[in-house]
Scaffold this active site. Structure first.
Site, PDB file in Angstrom:
ATOM      1  NE  ARG A   3      -3.644  -2.069   2.828  1.00  0.00           N
ATOM      2  CZ  ARG A   3      -3.446  -3.203   3.502  1.00  0.00           C
ATOM      3  NH1 ARG A   3      -2.270  -3.419   4.095  1.00  0.00           N
ATOM      4  NH2 ARG A   3      -4.397  -4.111   3.603  1.00  0.00           N
ATOM      5  CG  HIS A  55      -6.553  -8.359   1.513  1.00  0.00           C
ATOM      6  ND1 HIS A  55      -6.812  -8.800   0.231  1.00  0.00           N
ATOM      7  CD2 HIS A  55      -6.299  -7.026   1.403  1.00  0.00           C
ATOM      8  CE1 HIS A  55      -6.727  -7.785  -0.609  1.00  0.00           C
ATOM      9  NE2 HIS A  55      -6.416  -6.697   0.079  1.00  0.00           N
ATOM     10  NE  ARG A  96      -3.099  -3.332  -1.464  1.00  0.00           N
ATOM     11  CZ  ARG A  96      -2.686  -4.148  -0.478  1.00  0.00           C
ATOM     12  NH1 ARG A  96      -1.404  -4.408  -0.344  1.00  0.00           N
ATOM     13  NH2 ARG A  96      -3.557  -4.696   0.354  1.00  0.00           N
ATOM     14  CG  HIS A 133      -4.945   0.907  -4.526  1.00  0.00           C
ATOM     15  ND1 HIS A 133      -4.393   0.650  -3.281  1.00  0.00           N
ATOM     16  CD2 HIS A 133      -6.124   0.230  -4.538  1.00  0.00           C
ATOM     17  CE1 HIS A 133      -5.195  -0.114  -2.586  1.00  0.00           C
ATOM     18  NE2 HIS A 133      -6.249  -0.393  -3.318  1.00  0.00           N
ATOM     19  CE  LYS A 140      -6.442  -0.337   4.674  1.00  0.00           C
ATOM     20  NZ  LYS A 140      -7.763  -0.522   4.022  1.00  0.00           N
ATOM     21  CE1 TYR A 143      -6.432  -7.297  -7.064  1.00  0.00           C
ATOM     22  CE2 TYR A 143      -6.754  -8.082  -4.829  1.00  0.00           C
ATOM     23  CZ  TYR A 143      -6.437  -7.067  -5.709  1.00  0.00           C
ATOM     24  OH  TYR A 143      -6.134  -5.822  -5.228  1.00  0.00           O
TER      25      TYR A 143
END
Length: 308
Positions: free
Chosen positions: A149, A268, A245, A242, A173, A277
Site C-alpha cells: 500500500r 488482507h 498493488r 494502488h 492496517k 482478484y
C-alpha cells in the site's frame, strides 16, 4: 452539536486513536462521518447523536441518498455509526445499537484495473540516471514486486529492508506487521537508490525513501512522481500506487493460482477482500477461452485448423 454529543464524540475518537491505535486518516474519517450525522440531527431537532434511533438512521440515509451520495459512502457512514454505538454500549451509555438492523444500499462491485505485465516491464527496463528518477524506479519496482500500500511504502525505514534475504518488514492496517518478499529486480533497483540516497538524506534520517529535501517522502509526492515517471516513459495509462498493488495481486494469482498466498502478501484480514482478484483472473481466462475454443468464437472468425 450539543455539548453531550461533542463530549461523547471526543472520547470515542480518543478511544480510536489511543486504544485501537487507528491511523490519523481513519480517525479523521470517523470524525467527519459522525459530525455530518450529528449536524443533520441538530437541523431535524431529533436530539443528540447518542440518542438517534433506527427510524432516525433510516431517515438520514434516505436524505443522503436523495443528495446523490454513492452507496459506498452511505455504507461507510453507517459503519461509523455502528462502531460508535458499540463503543457507547461498552461505556454503558446506550442500551442498544440502532444501526445494527439498518442496511445501506449495495454498491456495484467494480473490478480494479491492472497494468499489463509486459508494458509495465518495458517501462521499468528503461534506464534512470537522475537521482530522483532512480528513486522513483525503485519505488515502482517495490510497489509491483511486493504489493505494498502507499502508506506502507512511505512508512518504510532502512532497517525494515533486508536486501540480502530479499524481504521487507511492513506495518500494515491495524498496526499488523508482515514479512513480504522483494523480487530480484526490485532489489537491484533499491541498491541503486541506496548508493545515491546519502547525497539527499542525512545519516540520522531513518526513512527508506526521502524527498529532494532529504526527509521522509510524502504520500502525495509519491503519487505525483509515479504519474510523471510513467508519462516520461511513454505510458498510455495513468500509473498510481494502488494500480501497481492490483497488478501485483492479479499477475501473481494468474501465475500461481494461490489465493491464500495473495491474501497473506497483501495483508488482507479476510479472504473475502482478496477474492475480487479471482474475478480478474477469470476475465483473463475468459478472453483466452473466447479466442481459443472452436465453439466460442463468433461466426465469421476462421478456425485455425481450417485449411481454407
Amino acid at each position: 452539536m450539543s455539548n453531550s454529543a461533542l463530549l461523547s464524540l471526543a472520547r470515542f475518537l480518543d478511544h480510536l486513536a489511543h486504544e485501537r491505535r487507528l491511523s490519523a486518516h481513519t480517525v479523521a474519517a470517523y470524525r467527519r462521518d459522525l459530525s455530518q450525522i450529528a449536524r443533520w440531527l441538530d437541523r431535524q431537532v431529533r436530539g443528540p447523536l447518542e440518542r438517534i434511533d433506527e427510524a432516525g438512521i433510516r431517515s438520514y440515509l434516505a436524505w443522503r441518498h436523495r443528495q446523490g451520495l454513492s452507496a459506498k459512502t452511505l455504507q461507510r457512514e453507517l459503519s461509523s455509526l455502528r462502531t460508535f454505538f458499540r463503543w457507547l454500549l461498552r461505556e454503558e451509555q446506550a442500551e442498544a445499537n440502532p444501526a445494527v438492523g439498518v442496511r445501506a444500499p449495495k454498491s456495484p462491485r467494480l473490478l480494479p484495473k491492472v497494468f499489463d505485465a509486459d508494458r509495465l516491464g518495458a517501462l521499468l527496463d528503461q534506464p534512470a540516471d537522475e537521482p530522483l528518477a532512480i528513486r522513483d524506479s525503485a519505488m515502482v519496482e517495490l510497489f509491483y514486486s511486493s504489493g505494498l500500500r502507499l502508506s506502507e511504502l512511505v512508512g518504510l525505514n532502512l532497517d525494515d529492508l533486508d536486501i540480502q534475504a530479499g524481504e521487507v518488514r511492513v506495518l500494515g492496517k491495524g498496526n499488523k506487521e508482515r514479512l513480504v518478499p522483494v523480487g530480484s529486480k526490485a532489489c537491484v533497483a533499491i541498491r541503486r537508490w541506496l548508493e545515491i540516497r546519502p547525497s539527499l538524506a542525512s545519516s540520522t534520517e531513518p526513512a527508506l525513501f526521502v524527498s529532494q529535501r532529504g526527509r521522509r517522502i510524502h504520500p502525495r509526492t509519491v503519487e505525483q512522481r509515479l504519474a510523471c515517471w510513467a508519462i516520461e516513459r511513454g505510458a498510455d495509462q495513468h500509473l498510481h500506487p494502488h494500480l501497481l498493488r492490483h497488478s501485483f495481486a492479479s499477475h501473481f494469482l494468474e501465475s500461481s493460482g494461490d489465493l491464500r498466498a495473495v491474501q497473506e502478501l497483501l495483508g488482507h484480514a479476510g479472504i473475502g477482500t482478496t477474492q475480487i482478484y479471482t474475478h480478474l483472473d477469470f476475465q483473463h481466462l475468459a478472453q483466452i477461452y473466447d479466442q481459443a475454443h472452436p465453439r466460442a468464437r463468433k461466426k465469421g472468425t476462421p478456425d485455425l485448423d481450417d485449411p481454407a
